[in-house]
Scaffold this motif. Sequence first.
Motif, PDB file in Angstrom:
ATOM      1  N   GLN A   1      -0.333  -2.976  -4.089  1.00 41.79           N
ATOM      2  CA  GLN A   1       0.955  -3.552  -3.712  1.00 41.79           C
ATOM      3  C   GLN A   1       0.917  -4.450  -2.481  1.00 41.79           C
ATOM      4  OE1 GLN A   1       3.738  -3.438  -5.439  1.00 41.79           O
ATOM      5  NE2 GLN A   1       2.856  -2.127  -7.020  1.00 41.79           N
ATOM      6  N   GLN A   2      -0.232  -4.536  -1.804  1.00 35.27           N
ATOM      7  CA  GLN A   2      -0.284  -5.372  -0.604  1.00 35.27           C
ATOM      8  C   GLN A   2      -0.004  -6.835  -0.920  1.00 35.27           C
ATOM      9  OE1 GLN A   2      -2.999  -4.482   2.832  1.00 35.27           O
ATOM     10  NE2 GLN A   2      -4.082  -3.294   1.269  1.00 35.27           N
ATOM     11  N   VAL A   3      -0.345  -7.275  -2.129  1.00 37.84           N
ATOM     12  CA  VAL A   3      -0.080  -8.669  -2.511  1.00 37.84           C
ATOM     13  C   VAL A   3       1.421  -8.927  -2.613  1.00 37.84           C
ATOM     14  CG1 VAL A   3      -2.263  -8.954  -3.731  1.00 37.84           C
ATOM     15  CG2 VAL A   3      -0.263  -8.120  -4.971  1.00 37.84           C
ATOM     16  N   ASN A   4       2.210  -7.858  -2.721  1.00 35.83           N
ATOM     17  CA  ASN A   4       3.664  -7.973  -2.805  1.00 35.83           C
ATOM     18  C   ASN A   4       4.348  -7.739  -1.458  1.00 35.83           C
ATOM     19  OD1 ASN A   4       3.563  -8.389  -5.646  1.00 35.83           O
ATOM     20  ND2 ASN A   4       3.352  -6.184  -5.955  1.00 35.83           N
ATOM     21  N   ASN A   5       3.573  -7.861  -0.378  1.00 34.24           N
ATOM     22  CA  ASN A   5       4.081  -7.659   0.981  1.00 34.24           C
ATOM     23  C   ASN A   5       4.649  -6.255   1.168  1.00 34.24           C
ATOM     24  OD1 ASN A   5       4.542  -8.557   3.655  1.00 34.24           O
ATOM     25  ND2 ASN A   5       6.684  -8.993   3.190  1.00 34.24           N
ATOM     26  N   VAL A   6       3.994  -5.260   0.560  1.00 39.07           N
ATOM     27  CA  VAL A   6       4.379  -3.861   0.741  1.00 39.07           C
ATOM     28  C   VAL A   6       3.628  -3.307   1.945  1.00 39.07           C
ATOM     29  CG1 VAL A   6       4.122  -1.546  -0.238  1.00 39.07           C
ATOM     30  CG2 VAL A   6       5.072  -3.384  -1.633  1.00 39.07           C
ATOM     31  N   VAL A   7       4.354  -2.703   2.866  1.00 41.67           N
ATOM     32  CA  VAL A   7       3.737  -2.189   4.095  1.00 41.67           C
ATOM     33  C   VAL A   7       3.784  -0.670   4.170  1.00 41.67           C
ATOM     34  CG1 VAL A   7       4.219  -4.287   5.404  1.00 41.67           C
ATOM     35  CG2 VAL A   7       5.924  -2.441   5.365  1.00 41.67           C
ATOM     36  N   LEU A   8       4.461  -0.054   3.228  1.00 46.80           N
ATOM     37  CA  LEU A   8       4.653   1.395   3.301  1.00 46.80           C
ATOM     38  C   LEU A   8       4.706   1.962   1.883  1.00 46.80           C
ATOM     39  CD1 LEU A   8       7.075   3.143   5.750  1.00 46.80           C
ATOM     40  CD2 LEU A   8       7.064   3.818   3.361  1.00 46.80           C
ATOM     41  N   ILE A   9       3.985   3.073   1.649  1.00 44.47           N
ATOM     42  CA  ILE A   9       3.929   3.723   0.347  1.00 44.47           C
ATOM     43  C   ILE A   9       4.437   5.156   0.467  1.00 44.47           C
ATOM     44  CG2 ILE A   9       2.405   4.590  -1.483  1.00 44.47           C
ATOM     45  CD1 ILE A   9       2.606   1.639  -1.659  1.00 44.47           C
ATOM     46  N   SER A  10       5.210   5.591  -0.529  1.00 43.78           N
ATOM     47  CA  SER A  10       5.711   6.965  -0.543  1.00 43.78           C
ATOM     48  C   SER A  10       5.690   7.484  -1.981  1.00 43.78           C
ATOM     49  CB  SER A  10       7.129   7.011   0.034  1.00 43.78           C
ATOM     50  OG  SER A  10       7.618   8.327   0.081  1.00 43.78           O
ATOM     51  N   THR A  11       6.131   8.734  -2.150  1.00 44.61           N
ATOM     52  CA  THR A  11       6.288   9.325  -3.482  1.00 44.61           C
ATOM     53  C   THR A  11       7.607  10.094  -3.521  1.00 44.61           C
ATOM     54  OG1 THR A  11       5.294  11.488  -3.014  1.00 44.61           O
ATOM     55  CG2 THR A  11       3.785   9.709  -3.640  1.00 44.61           C
TER      56      THR A  11
END
Length: 277
Positions: free
Chosen positions: A110-120
């Motif tokens: 998801q970094q290519v989508n400018n995502v800086v934080l991952i959760s569930t």
Amino acid sequence: MTTLSVIIPTMLKSIELLQRAIESVLLTRTIDVEVIVVNDNSKADIAFVSALNMYQSKITLVNNKGVNRAAGARNFGVKVASGELITFLDDDDFILPGRLESMLASFNEQQVNNVVLISTGRLYEYNNFQKVEVVKKQLFGALKLSDINVHNQIDIGFIVKKELFESLKGFDTSFTNLEDWDFIIRCLEYGDAYKVESYSYVVKNDVDPNRVSHNDHLGLRELADKHKNKFGKQWFYKIKTQELRSLKKLSFFKACALCIKTNSFYPMKNYLATLRN
């Protein structure tokens, strides 16, 4: 450099629960994980601390010399972490197998989508598994700041780059609680979040009068005051609605007045929800 550092702050109240949290992380096999346990209890019994010796080189145990409480302990843990990425786990919660692997894979994708934080997603566990339930109304997939500024959709176990965490000065230690929500708000000004559709963070949610979450009204007040200029008056009064509801002081007439201030039925919906509880 370690791939991922898992920060577990603890007041050393229950060795059994702390061990459960630690061991849930140690089940991770396919990625390089560092476990940092931050002792936030300067008066901890020596025998209690020595009980963690069974993990030897599997964890790093550090004593917090900074600001006490969870926010300060987590910030301290990040300082000593060697991971490029960091995540957090409360000492009475635990994670299910595969969670960290799926989050790391998603972060890389998801970094290519400018995502800086991952959760569930998350589950609630009550009274030693007498009851388990899925937290209701969880959102999944890409989340923007507007998705979490009224109701936080992201648990404390998010993954974020250590560099970004430190550039934002970590958790605000002036907060009584809900400092994670405040951090997430500040973080999502730099990019989006992505929530993996996996119910793999398990929250111990027993009825306990000493739980910090029973003082949510304090954190809500601090959050409203800090971000009022950012989100505006209507947002401010929605958070004040939550504050009054947490205090059990959201009356019909107060809800009516707040409906005018928020230009929405949000306060009345909250009031009606209190009648059903």
